[in-house]
Write an enzyme that holds these catalytic residues in place. Structure first.
Site, PDB file in Angstrom:
ATOM      1  N   ASP A 228      26.736  50.413  27.337  1.00 28.55           N
ATOM      2  CA  ASP A 228      26.110  49.115  27.074  1.00 28.55           C
ATOM      3  C   ASP A 228      26.395  48.126  28.204  1.00 28.55           C
ATOM      4  O   ASP A 228      25.765  47.064  28.288  1.00 28.55           O
ATOM      5  CB  ASP A 228      26.692  48.516  25.780  1.00 28.55           C
ATOM      6  CG  ASP A 228      25.701  48.566  24.623  1.00 28.55           C
ATOM      7  OD1 ASP A 228      24.485  48.518  24.892  1.00 28.55           O
ATOM      8  OD2 ASP A 228      26.158  48.641  23.473  1.00 28.55           O
TER       9      ASP A 228
ATOM     10  N   LYS B 203      17.675  55.183  18.889  1.00 28.57           N
ATOM     11  CA  LYS B 203      18.509  55.631  20.008  1.00 28.57           C
ATOM     12  C   LYS B 203      18.849  57.112  19.847  1.00 28.57           C
ATOM     13  O   LYS B 203      18.749  57.899  20.793  1.00 28.57           O
ATOM     14  CB  LYS B 203      19.791  54.781  20.082  1.00 28.57           C
ATOM     15  CG  LYS B 203      19.519  53.351  20.553  1.00 28.57           C
ATOM     16  CD  LYS B 203      20.691  52.405  20.403  1.00 28.57           C
ATOM     17  CE  LYS B 203      20.259  50.986  20.792  1.00 28.57           C
ATOM     18  NZ  LYS B 203      21.274  49.958  20.614  1.00 28.57           N
TER      19      LYS B 203
ATOM     20  N   GLN C 132      27.062  49.326  18.031  1.00 27.50           N
ATOM     21  CA  GLN C 132      25.901  48.481  17.735  1.00 27.50           C
ATOM     22  C   GLN C 132      26.358  47.109  17.249  1.00 27.50           C
ATOM     23  O   GLN C 132      27.196  46.997  16.357  1.00 27.50           O
ATOM     24  CB  GLN C 132      25.015  49.175  16.679  1.00 27.50           C
ATOM     25  CG  GLN C 132      23.695  48.471  16.418  1.00 27.50           C
ATOM     26  CD  GLN C 132      22.736  48.484  17.605  1.00 27.50           C
ATOM     27  OE1 GLN C 132      22.755  49.393  18.427  1.00 27.50           O
ATOM     28  NE2 GLN C 132      21.913  47.460  17.720  1.00 27.50           N
TER      29      GLN C 132
HETATM   30  N1  GUN Z   1      22.386  44.617  19.350  1.00 29.78           N
HETATM   31  C1  GUN Z   1      21.273  44.054  19.886  1.00 29.78           C
HETATM   32  N2  GUN Z   1      21.080  44.496  21.145  1.00 29.78           N
HETATM   33  C2  GUN Z   1      22.092  45.351  21.408  1.00 29.78           C
HETATM   34  C3  GUN Z   1      22.424  46.141  22.546  1.00 29.78           C
HETATM   35  O1  GUN Z   1      21.773  46.132  23.582  1.00 29.78           O
HETATM   36  N3  GUN Z   1      23.534  46.907  22.410  1.00 29.78           N
HETATM   37  C4  GUN Z   1      24.277  46.921  21.281  1.00 29.78           C
HETATM   38  N4  GUN Z   1      25.355  47.681  21.261  1.00 29.78           N
HETATM   39  N5  GUN Z   1      23.996  46.203  20.223  1.00 29.78           N
HETATM   40  C5  GUN Z   1      22.892  45.436  20.284  1.00 29.78           C
END
Ligand code: GUN
Length: 322
Positions: free
Chosen positions: A127, A60, A104
């Site tokens: 998100d 990311k 995350q």
């Molecule tokens: N963990 C697995 N997928 C995601 C996601 O799309 N966003 C976040 N913040 N954590 C994740």
């Protein structure tokens, strides 16, 4: 008399190519914002040392750099408390140069995940996990929408696959994928069914699907006999297989898979068995399908958040001045 059986090979929905298209659009938007003196900023909080999360977060941050988005990575230890996390989030909420905040997941078990997700400012919730954004999505208002389901819709739209009036079946009811995917398909006028672990006679439902979204988290769970020939298959699963017999069962006579597996000792497979792809009309491969879109949509959400918040800030400042 010989019978003609027409076979048409399935279209591969190339997530990498679609993600590249979206990222190029985002980069162009970033350049425009910079001309107005705005550098969009994303903060990512990665707690502890979960290997998979570290890989996702690095990816990311790297994509932010490629597109000209400012990013910051905060890496508190796994021992951090909910209260300390709340303080971190409050600081990021208050900082003007931060447009998006991403926590995350998963978080350590002692941390109150729901409370934290609710603490993120809805304006910075890239998100799309805040209940305000979930509510906006369900009532058809502009919202920051969860990235993976938003990626699914982009794949369908950009591939010219009609959604309106189609039977869409979503297998999986998570807050991150299944539920928002169902809502977005409904907003796009599909007839939507959500199936889950307690669904009785799952194949009865999946066989009716024109668009089948598999978000279960079990390798090859959806088998060919569960699929309507010609359907569009969207595979959200990312499962790492280390069992050679299982790889051989799912990918018989697939030399490339076998070679990769021999080299790395594992291979990544989705929730849909490859034999089902063969009878589909179109499908997203794993890897290289839906997964490729998630980060592109996060970047798009960051720009959307930057534009909305900064425009709102400018408007309220000029109101104050007036
Ligand atoms: N963990 C697995 N997928 C995601 C996601 O799309 N966003 C976040 N913040 N954590 C994740």
């Amino acid at each position: 008399m010989t019978q003609m059986i027409e076979t048409k090979s399935a279209t591969v929905l190339d997530g990498i190519a679609i993600a590249a298209e979206i990222k190029a659009e985002v980069a162009a938007e970033v350049a425009k914002l910079k001309q107005q003196g705005i550098v969009p900023g994303l903060a990512v909080i990665l707690v502890g040392d979960v290997a998979a999360s570290q890989i996702y977060v690095r990816s990311k941050v790297k994509t932010c750099a490629e597109l000209g988005i400012y990013s910051e990575m905060l890496t508190p230890p796994a021992s951090i408390t909910t209260e300390e996390m709340l303080t971190l989030v409050a600081d990021l909420n208050a900082r003007d140069e931060i447009d998006g905040i991403l926590i995350q997941l998963p978080l350590p078990a002692h941390v109150d995940t729901k409370r934290l997700l609710e603490a993120v400012s809805p304006q910075k919730d890239v998100d799309g996990f805040h209940p305000i954004n979930a509510g906006r999505l369900q009532s058809g208002q502009p919202a920051l929408a969860p990235c993976t389901p938003a990626g699914i819709i982009e794949i369908l739209k950009r591939s010219g696959i009609a959604i309106a009036g189609k039977n869409a079946v979503v297998v999986g009811r998570s807050d991150i994928v299944g539920k928002p995917a169902a809502m977005m398909l409904l907003n796009a006028s599909a007839t939507v069914t959500v199936c889950h672990s307690r669904t009785v006679d799952l194949p009865k439902f999946t066989r009716e699907a024109d668009i089948l979204v598999a978000a279960i988290g079990r390798p090859g769970f959806v088998t060919a006999d569960m699929v309507k020939p010609g359907a569009t298959l969207i595979d959200v699963g990312i499962n790492r297989l280390t069992d050679a017999a299982e790889v051989e069962r799912l990918f018989p006579a697939d030399a490339r898979r076998a070679e990769g597996f021999a080299k790395r000792g594992s291979t990544v497979v989705g929730d849909i068995e490859p034999a089902a792809f063969a009878i589909s009309g179109a499908y997203t491969p794993v890897p290289g399908g839906v997964g490729a879109l998630t980060i592109a949509m996060l970047m798009q959400n960051t720009i959307t958040a930057a534009k909305a918040r900064r425009a709102a800030t400018t408007a309220s400042e000029s109101e104050t001045e007036a």
